[in-house]
Design an enzyme around this catalytic site. Structure first.
Site, mmCIF file in Angstrom:
data_model
loop_
_atom_site.group_PDB
_atom_site.id
_atom_site.type_symbol
_atom_site.label_atom_id
_atom_site.label_comp_id
_atom_site.label_asym_id
_atom_site.label_seq_id
_atom_site.Cartn_x
_atom_site.Cartn_y
_atom_site.Cartn_z
ATOM 1 N N ALA A 1 0.791 -1.237 0.000
ATOM 2 C CA ALA A 1 0.000 0.000 0.000
ATOM 3 C C ALA A 1 0.819 1.280 0.000
ATOM 4 C CB ALA A 1 -0.912 0.009 1.242
ATOM 5 N N ALA B 1 4.752 -9.027 4.095
ATOM 6 C CA ALA B 1 3.394 -9.433 3.744
ATOM 7 C C ALA B 1 3.331 -10.882 3.281
ATOM 8 C CB ALA B 1 2.830 -8.515 2.664
ATOM 9 N N LEU C 1 1.564 -6.247 -4.370
ATOM 10 C CA LEU C 1 2.931 -6.452 -3.883
ATOM 11 C C LEU C 1 3.926 -6.446 -5.038
ATOM 12 C CD1 LEU C 1 3.060 -9.205 -1.107
ATOM 13 C CD2 LEU C 1 3.246 -6.726 -0.881
ATOM 14 N N ALA C 2 5.073 -5.811 -4.810
ATOM 15 C CA ALA C 2 6.178 -5.865 -5.769
ATOM 16 C C ALA C 2 7.455 -6.054 -4.961
ATOM 17 C CB ALA C 2 6.251 -4.575 -6.579
ATOM 18 N N TYR D 1 0.489 -6.476 -16.170
ATOM 19 C CA TYR D 1 0.869 -5.643 -17.310
ATOM 20 C C TYR D 1 1.105 -6.549 -18.512
ATOM 21 C CZ TYR D 1 3.314 -2.303 -20.264
ATOM 22 O OH TYR D 1 3.672 -1.495 -21.319
ATOM 23 N N TYR E 1 9.620 -8.939 -21.170
ATOM 24 C CA TYR E 1 8.547 -8.837 -20.182
ATOM 25 C C TYR E 1 7.527 -9.977 -20.348
ATOM 26 C CZ TYR E 1 5.583 -6.813 -16.656
ATOM 27 O OH TYR E 1 4.883 -6.633 -15.491
ATOM 28 N N LYS F 1 3.289 -13.355 -14.261
ATOM 29 C CA LYS F 1 2.005 -12.683 -14.472
ATOM 30 C C LYS F 1 0.961 -13.656 -15.003
ATOM 31 C CE LYS F 1 3.228 -8.560 -13.128
ATOM 32 N NZ LYS F 1 2.708 -8.026 -11.847
ATOM 33 N N LEU G 1 3.875 2.690 -16.503
ATOM 34 C CA LEU G 1 4.158 3.922 -15.778
ATOM 35 C C LEU G 1 5.501 3.828 -15.088
ATOM 36 C CD1 LEU G 1 0.625 4.555 -14.238
ATOM 37 C CD2 LEU G 1 1.788 6.037 -15.872
ATOM 38 N N VAL G 2 6.011 4.972 -14.670
ATOM 39 C CA VAL G 2 7.283 5.008 -13.952
ATOM 40 C C VAL G 2 7.039 4.546 -12.525
ATOM 41 C CG1 VAL G 2 9.246 6.401 -13.251
ATOM 42 C CG2 VAL G 2 8.046 6.935 -15.377
#
Length: 399
Positions: free
Chosen positions: A49, A112, A139-140, A226, A236, A245, A274-275
Site C-alpha cells: 500500500a 506481507a 505487492l512488488a 501488465y 517482459y 504474471k 508507468l514510472v
C-alpha cells in the site's frame, strides 16, 4: 536535515518527507475533484500500500468512497539523521490527511508474505472493522520467503529461449544504447520468479482472510498485471516476469472458487506502463515509456497511477449497473488507452527513429525523469528543497 536525491542506477537512496506529503496531497486532490465513486468500497485492505498503484488504490478508496483502509507494506522507518524509505513517508502523509478528513486508516509494516503479518492483519480487521469488502493485492518484491517451507526465492528478469537485444536508455544521462540480456539458464529461474511474483501469495491471503471470517458478502479482490507492446514481449510478457504474471492471472478462477459461497469475485487489472520503482529496473521499458508519454500527452490521454486507479474504481470495479467489463481472457483493461492502435503505431515509428541525439526532441524523457524523482518525493512543485526538513516522521498508527 537538508535532503537531496542520491541515485544509484534505478534506485534513489534518499527520500523527502515534505515532497512525499505534497505528492500524496496532489493525488488526494485529484480523486476528490472527480467526485464520489458511487457504490464504492467501504472497508478496504491494500497489500502493498505504500507506493505506486497500491498507494493510489488506497487513496482512491479512501477519498473516492470514504472507505476505511488498512495498508500492509514493508518499509524502513526513520531515525535521527537516518531517512526512511519513500513508502514510509508516503504512508505517513496518507494517514495524516486521512485522519484529518475523519477517515479510518491504519497500517502494518512487515513482510506481507509471512503468516505472522497475515495473522496480525486479520486481528486488526476483526478488532476495528469486522469485515472488509475489497482486497487490493499490489505487492512488488524481488524476493520471497515461503511461509510454509521457509525456502527463500529470488526473481530474475530474463528472456526465455534466446538472448534479447534492443534499445534502452540511461534516463539520467539520456544516452540511448543497445542492451543484450542472456536467457534463463534453467527452468528453475522461471519457477523462482513465479514463486515470488505469481499468484500463490494472493491465494494464501484470500484463504486466510476467508477462514478467519473477515470477508464480507460480495467481497471483491483485485491484483495488478501488465502486458505491453510486442517490442517489450521478449523481456517482459514472454520472459520470466511474464510467466509470473500468467500465474497471477491463472489464480483468478482459484480465488473465485474460494469466494463462491460469499458471492465474491476476483479480478486481475492490466494497467498502463508507468514510472515505478519496479519498471525503472527493466531494460527497454524506460525508453518505451518516455516515447509513450510523448504520444499520450500529445493526444491528451496520459494518466499517472492516481488517474489509472481512480478510473479503475469508478469505471470498472464499481459501475452503476454492477457490471465489470472484461477482455476475452477475463481481465480488466485500464491499459486500453496505451494499447490503442493509433498510440502504438506512433510509438513504433518513434522507436525506429530514437537515438541519443533525437531523444530530447521525440520523447518525453524529462517527464520520465520527473516522475522517477517524484517517486521519492523530489521535484514536487511547491517544495523548498533547500530548506531543512525533519527526517523523523512517524506513521500515526504504527507505534
Amino acid at each position: 536535515m537538508n535532503i537531496q536525491p542520491r541515485v544509484r542506477g534505478f534506485i534513489c537512496l534518499t527520500a523527502h518527507p515534505e515532497g512525499a506529503y505534497q505528492n500524496v496531497k496532489h493525488q488526494i486532490e485529484y480523486v476528490k475533484s472527480k467526485g464520489e465513486i458511487k457504490n464504492g468500497p467501504k472497508k478496504v485492505l491494500v497489500i502493498g500500500a505504500s507506493t505506486g498503484f497500491g498507494l493510489s488504490s488506497r487513496i482512491s478508496a479512501a477519498f473516492g468512497s470514504g472507505a476505511a483502509t488498512i495498508g500492509v507494506f514493508f518499509e524502513k522507518a526513520p531515525a535521527e539523521k537516518k531517512l526512511a524509505t519513500a513508502g514510509w513517508y508516503n504512508t505517513a502523509a496518507f494517514e495524516k490527511q486521512a485522519h484529518e478528513a475523519g477517515l479510518y486508516a491504519k497500517s502494518i509494516n512487515g513482510d506481507a508474505f509471512s503468516d505472522e503479518i497475515k495473522k496480525h492483519t486479520i486481528d486488526l480487521i476483526k478488532q476495528d472493522l469486522g469485515q472488509i469488502d475489497l482486497v487490493v493485492y499490489s505487492l512488488a518484491s524481488p524476493r520471497r520467503t515461503h511461509p510454509k517451507t521457509g525456502v527463500a526465492y529470488s526473481s530474475v528478469l530474463k528472456p526465455i529461449g534466446q538472448a534479447f537485444t534492443n534499445k534502452t536508455v540511461d534516463f539520467h544521462t539520456g544516452v540511448v544504447s543497445d542492451v543484450s540480456i542472456n536467457p534463463i539458464e534453467s527452468e528453475e529461474d522461471i519457477q523462482n520468479t513465479i514463486a515470488v511474483m505469481g499468484g500463490e501469495d494472493w491465494k494464501f491471503w484470500m484463504e486466510d482472510l476467508k477462514a478467519a471470517g473477515v470477508l464480507a458478502e460480495g467481497v471483491k479482490t483485485v491484483a495488478y498485471s501488465y502486458i505491453g507492446p510486442e517490442l517489450t514481449f521478449p523481456i517482459y510478457r514472454n520472459g520470466t516476469i511474464g510467466q509470473a504474471k500468467n500465474d497471477l492471472e491463472a489464480t483468478v478462477p482459484v480465488i473465485n472458487d474460494i469466494l463462491k459461497d460469499l458471492n465474491g469475485v476476483s479480478y486481475v487489472s492490466v494497467n498502463k506502463a508507468l514510472v515505478t520503482q519496479s519498471s525503472s529496473a527493466i531494460p527497454v521499458v524506460p525508453l518505451y515509456i518516455s516515447l509513450l508519454y510523448k504520444v499520450m500527452k500529445a493526444k491528451g490521454i496520459h494518466e499517472g497511477t492516481i488517474e489509472q486507479m481512480q478510473r479503475l474504481f469508478a469505471e470498472r470495479l464499481y459501475t452503476d449497473n454492477g457490471e465489470v467489463a472484461l477482455d476475452e481472457k477475463g481481465r480488466i483493461r485500464v491499459d486500453d488507452w496505451e494499447m490503442r492502435d493509433d498510440v502504438q503505431k506512433e510509438v513504433a515509428e518513434l522507436w525506429n527513429q530514437v537515438s541519443t541525439e533525437s531523444l530530447p526532441n521525440i520523447s518525453d524523457i524529462e517527464g520520465y525523469r520527473t516522475d522517477f524523482f517524484q517517486l521519492f518525493g523530489f521535484e514536487v512543485p511547491g517544495v523548498d528543497y533547500e530548506a531543512d526538513c525533519n527526517e523523523v516522521v512517524n506513521i500515526p498508527s504504527i507505534s
